[in-house]
Design a protein around this motif. Structure first.
Motif, PDB file in Angstrom:
ATOM      1  N   ILE A 222       0.826  -1.214   0.000  1.00 57.01           N
ATOM      2  CA  ILE A 222       0.000   0.000   0.000  1.00 57.01           C
ATOM      3  C   ILE A 222       0.861   1.266   0.000  1.00 57.01           C
ATOM      4  O   ILE A 222       0.601   2.189  -0.784  1.00 57.01           O
ATOM      5  CB  ILE A 222      -0.986  -0.012   1.191  1.00 57.01           C
ATOM      6  CG1 ILE A 222      -2.060  -1.082   0.955  1.00 57.01           C
ATOM      7  CG2 ILE A 222      -1.636   1.363   1.382  1.00 57.01           C
ATOM      8  CD1 ILE A 222      -3.077  -1.209   2.070  1.00 57.01           C
ATOM      9  N   PRO A 223       1.924   1.366   0.843  1.00 58.25           N
ATOM     10  CA  PRO A 223       2.787   2.555   0.766  1.00 58.25           C
ATOM     11  C   PRO A 223       3.403   2.768  -0.613  1.00 58.25           C
ATOM     12  O   PRO A 223       3.576   3.914  -1.042  1.00 58.25           O
ATOM     13  CB  PRO A 223       3.872   2.260   1.818  1.00 58.25           C
ATOM     14  CG  PRO A 223       3.195   1.392   2.818  1.00 58.25           C
ATOM     15  CD  PRO A 223       2.289   0.513   1.997  1.00 58.25           C
ATOM     16  N   PHE A 224       3.734   1.678  -1.308  1.00 55.02           N
ATOM     17  CA  PHE A 224       4.285   1.823  -2.661  1.00 55.02           C
ATOM     18  C   PHE A 224       3.275   2.508  -3.576  1.00 55.02           C
ATOM     19  O   PHE A 224       3.632   3.429  -4.337  1.00 55.02           O
ATOM     20  CB  PHE A 224       4.653   0.452  -3.228  1.00 55.02           C
ATOM     21  CG  PHE A 224       5.069   0.478  -4.670  1.00 55.02           C
ATOM     22  CD1 PHE A 224       6.350   0.868  -5.030  1.00 55.02           C
ATOM     23  CD2 PHE A 224       4.174   0.138  -5.683  1.00 55.02           C
ATOM     24  CE1 PHE A 224       6.732   0.913  -6.368  1.00 55.02           C
ATOM     25  CE2 PHE A 224       4.551   0.173  -7.012  1.00 55.02           C
ATOM     26  CZ  PHE A 224       5.828   0.571  -7.358  1.00 55.02           C
ATOM     27  N   GLN A 225       2.021   2.059  -3.521  1.00 55.84           N
ATOM     28  CA  GLN A 225       0.985   2.661  -4.367  1.00 55.84           C
ATOM     29  C   GLN A 225       0.718   4.106  -3.955  1.00 55.84           C
ATOM     30  O   GLN A 225       0.504   4.977  -4.814  1.00 55.84           O
ATOM     31  CB  GLN A 225      -0.309   1.842  -4.283  1.00 55.84           C
ATOM     32  CG  GLN A 225      -0.194   0.422  -4.807  1.00 55.84           C
ATOM     33  CD  GLN A 225       0.127   0.353  -6.280  1.00 55.84           C
ATOM     34  OE1 GLN A 225      -0.218   1.248  -7.057  1.00 55.84           O
ATOM     35  NE2 GLN A 225       0.803  -0.722  -6.695  1.00 55.84           N
ATOM     36  N   GLU A 226       0.750   4.389  -2.654  1.00 61.43           N
ATOM     37  CA  GLU A 226       0.530   5.760  -2.181  1.00 61.43           C
ATOM     38  C   GLU A 226       1.661   6.677  -2.644  1.00 61.43           C
ATOM     39  O   GLU A 226       1.407   7.825  -3.057  1.00 61.43           O
ATOM     40  CB  GLU A 226       0.425   5.766  -0.656  1.00 61.43           C
ATOM     41  CG  GLU A 226      -0.859   5.117  -0.141  1.00 61.43           C
ATOM     42  CD  GLU A 226      -0.881   4.989   1.378  1.00 61.43           C
ATOM     43  OE1 GLU A 226      -1.982   4.830   1.936  1.00 61.43           O
ATOM     44  OE2 GLU A 226       0.209   5.032   1.990  1.00 61.43           O
ATOM     45  N   ASN A 227       2.898   6.208  -2.571  1.00 59.03           N
ATOM     46  CA  ASN A 227       4.023   7.001  -3.059  1.00 59.03           C
ATOM     47  C   ASN A 227       3.932   7.225  -4.561  1.00 59.03           C
ATOM     48  O   ASN A 227       4.299   8.298  -5.067  1.00 59.03           O
ATOM     49  CB  ASN A 227       5.343   6.301  -2.724  1.00 59.03           C
ATOM     50  CG  ASN A 227       5.636   6.303  -1.239  1.00 59.03           C
ATOM     51  OD1 ASN A 227       5.148   7.146  -0.506  1.00 59.03           O
ATOM     52  ND2 ASN A 227       6.434   5.346  -0.782  1.00 59.03           N
ATOM     53  N   LEU A 228       3.447   6.208  -5.264  1.00 58.28           N
ATOM     54  CA  LEU A 228       3.267   6.346  -6.713  1.00 58.28           C
ATOM     55  C   LEU A 228       2.251   7.432  -7.022  1.00 58.28           C
ATOM     56  O   LEU A 228       2.459   8.252  -7.928  1.00 58.28           O
ATOM     57  CB  LEU A 228       2.823   5.002  -7.299  1.00 58.28           C
ATOM     58  CG  LEU A 228       2.568   4.964  -8.811  1.00 58.28           C
ATOM     59  CD1 LEU A 228       3.839   5.339  -9.578  1.00 58.28           C
ATOM     60  CD2 LEU A 228       2.078   3.577  -9.237  1.00 58.28           C
ATOM     61  N   ALA A 268      -3.716   3.090  -9.505  1.00 61.14           N
ATOM     62  CA  ALA A 268      -3.078   2.930  -8.195  1.00 61.14           C
ATOM     63  C   ALA A 268      -4.122   2.968  -7.080  1.00 61.14           C
ATOM     64  O   ALA A 268      -4.043   2.207  -6.108  1.00 61.14           O
ATOM     65  CB  ALA A 268      -2.021   4.007  -7.987  1.00 61.14           C
ATOM     66  N   GLU A 269      -5.100   3.861  -7.217  1.00 59.32           N
ATOM     67  CA  GLU A 269      -6.179   3.935  -6.216  1.00 59.32           C
ATOM     68  C   GLU A 269      -6.987   2.640  -6.199  1.00 59.32           C
ATOM     69  O   GLU A 269      -7.364   2.145  -5.127  1.00 59.32           O
ATOM     70  CB  GLU A 269      -7.081   5.130  -6.522  1.00 59.32           C
ATOM     71  CG  GLU A 269      -6.411   6.477  -6.269  1.00 59.32           C
ATOM     72  CD  GLU A 269      -7.229   7.640  -6.795  1.00 59.32           C
ATOM     73  OE1 GLU A 269      -8.272   7.374  -7.446  1.00 59.32           O
ATOM     74  OE2 GLU A 269      -6.851   8.806  -6.559  1.00 59.32           O
ATOM     75  N   ASP A 270      -7.257   2.094  -7.388  1.00 62.41           N
ATOM     76  CA  ASP A 270      -7.993   0.828  -7.470  1.00 62.41           C
ATOM     77  C   ASP A 270      -7.188  -0.305  -6.840  1.00 62.41           C
ATOM     78  O   ASP A 270      -7.742  -1.189  -6.170  1.00 62.41           O
ATOM     79  CB  ASP A 270      -8.311   0.490  -8.933  1.00 62.41           C
ATOM     80  CG  ASP A 270      -9.324   1.447  -9.545  1.00 62.41           C
ATOM     81  OD1 ASP A 270     -10.023   2.138  -8.774  1.00 62.41           O
ATOM     82  OD2 ASP A 270      -9.424   1.499 -10.784  1.00 62.41           O
ATOM     83  N   LEU A 275      -6.026  -4.087  -2.341  1.00 61.98           N
ATOM     84  CA  LEU A 275      -5.132  -4.500  -1.264  1.00 61.98           C
ATOM     85  C   LEU A 275      -5.828  -4.409   0.093  1.00 61.98           C
ATOM     86  O   LEU A 275      -5.665  -5.279   0.955  1.00 61.98           O
ATOM     87  CB  LEU A 275      -3.864  -3.643  -1.271  1.00 61.98           C
ATOM     88  CG  LEU A 275      -2.918  -3.868  -2.452  1.00 61.98           C
ATOM     89  CD1 LEU A 275      -1.837  -2.790  -2.481  1.00 61.98           C
ATOM     90  CD2 LEU A 275      -2.279  -5.255  -2.378  1.00 61.98           C
ATOM     91  N   GLU A 276      -6.607  -3.349   0.290  1.00 57.61           N
ATOM     92  CA  GLU A 276      -7.343  -3.211   1.550  1.00 57.61           C
ATOM     93  C   GLU A 276      -8.376  -4.319   1.693  1.00 57.61           C
ATOM     94  O   GLU A 276      -8.598  -4.838   2.800  1.00 57.61           O
ATOM     95  CB  GLU A 276      -8.018  -1.835   1.603  1.00 57.61           C
ATOM     96  CG  GLU A 276      -7.026  -0.695   1.760  1.00 57.61           C
ATOM     97  CD  GLU A 276      -7.660   0.668   1.647  1.00 57.61           C
ATOM     98  OE1 GLU A 276      -7.025   1.663   2.077  1.00 57.61           O
ATOM     99  OE2 GLU A 276      -8.793   0.760   1.110  1.00 57.61           O
TER     100      GLU A 276
END
Length: 320
Positions: A222-228, A268-270, A275-276
């Motif tokens: 999740i942090p990877f997608q948030e950073n992206l 990325a949001e999807d 993931l959640e």
């Protein structure tokens, strides 16, 4: 005097030879534990799918060895990946690399998705050993498939199951799960357990995997997608600022780049949402397995209590 000196020297020489020979044997028989082995590791990867069977996907979960009783234990997860209505059965045997000797391999426990196989009489000198897993499909299903194949080939003759010889059916499929001594865990306390003991081990192992999966998603994925998303947002803002000084043609190209950034942000949001959702599923699985473990432990405690009460009653009766 000289003879005594010569005999003394000869004795020292013999003793030296014996010591060197003993050390040589010691090095030979224990070198596996301390000498560097630069040969390629032949281990089947843990926690990865093993192909090769038509109805089953295997996953190697654990491999242990007790050198004291020369006992190996291999834990496999099986996932039915075929279409057979009847699950296949399995047979096993083991063989060390570059030798013809076979070792007895016995299925000591199985559940809905796990199999525990023990390999007996494996000497401590082993290097690489293969566990041969043979998948046996239901004979009636194989006969039905064979009849359909004959019909598809244009055979108009009525064929019954009795007409089909076993030799006409396909041979059972086989895969080899390989263990390398450098990757197999040494466990001096390894013994054959009860079904409840294996069930408890499997539950705990599942809980550990679920917990690790949750941790990986929360701390890494999740942090990877948030950073992206953060990076893409900044790049999008920079592109919008640059448009003030661009020609119409350049602005059109920039607009396309901005749309690409927005699409990547949406993807990325999807992915974060997926993931959640995965975390929720893993948490639910973890809780279910935890409840199962608690129930198993409670039953064990109740059985022990009943056993103790029975023993106390027998002792009281004897005292009377």
């Amino acid at each position: 005097m000289k003879n005594k000196l010569n005999r003394g020297r000869e004795n020292k020489l013999y003793i030296s030879i014996l010591i060197v020979t003993g050390l040589a044997f010691g090095v030979f028989f224990t070198s596996k534990t301390w000498m560097y082995d630069d040969s390629a590791v032949a281990q089947t990867p843990f926690d990865e799918s093993i192909g090769g069977l038509s109805q089953t996907t295997l996953i190697l979960r654990d491999w242990e060895y007790n050198p004291t009783n020369e006992l190996m234990e291999v834990t496999l997860e099986r996932v039915q990946s075929g279409t057979d209505a009847v699950e296949p059965t399995f047979t096993f045997y083991a063989k060390e690399q570059n030798t013809s000797q076979k070792y007895n391999a016995e299925l000591v426990y199985q559940s809905d998705n796990n199999m525990v196989v023990q390999i007996e009489d494996v000497p401590e000198s082993f290097q690489v050993i293969g566990l041969f897993v043979t998948e046996h499909r239901d004979q009636n299903i194989l006969k039905q498939e064979h009849k359909k194949q004959l019909q598809n080939n244009g055979d108009e003759v009525t064929i019954t199951d009795q007409d089909i010889k076993e030799t006409a059916l396909p041979e059972p499929e086989e895969v080899i799960v390989v263990g390398d001594y450098r990757k197999i865990d040494m466990n001096q306390s390894l013994v054959t357990k009860t079904d409840k003991g294996y069930k408890k081990e499997n539950i705990i192992a599942d809980m550990k995997r679920h917990k690790q999966g949750i941790t990986t998603i929360i701390e890494e994925d999740i942090p990877f997608q948030e950073n992206l998303i953060t990076t893409l947002t900044q790049e999008k803002d920079d592109l919008k600022q640059d448009m003030e000084f661009e020609t119409k043609e350049e602005q059109a190209e920039t607009e396309r780049e901005i749309k690409q950034k927005e699409k990547a942000m949406k993807d990325a949001e999807d992915e974060i949402a997926k993931l959640e959702k995965k975390v929720e599923e893993l948490n639910e699985k973890y809780q279910n397995r935890e409840e199962e473990l608690n129930a198993l432990t409670q039953n064990k405690d109740e059985n022990q209590q009943e056993k103790n009460e029975k023993t106390d009653a027998e002792n009281a009766k004897t005292d009377q």
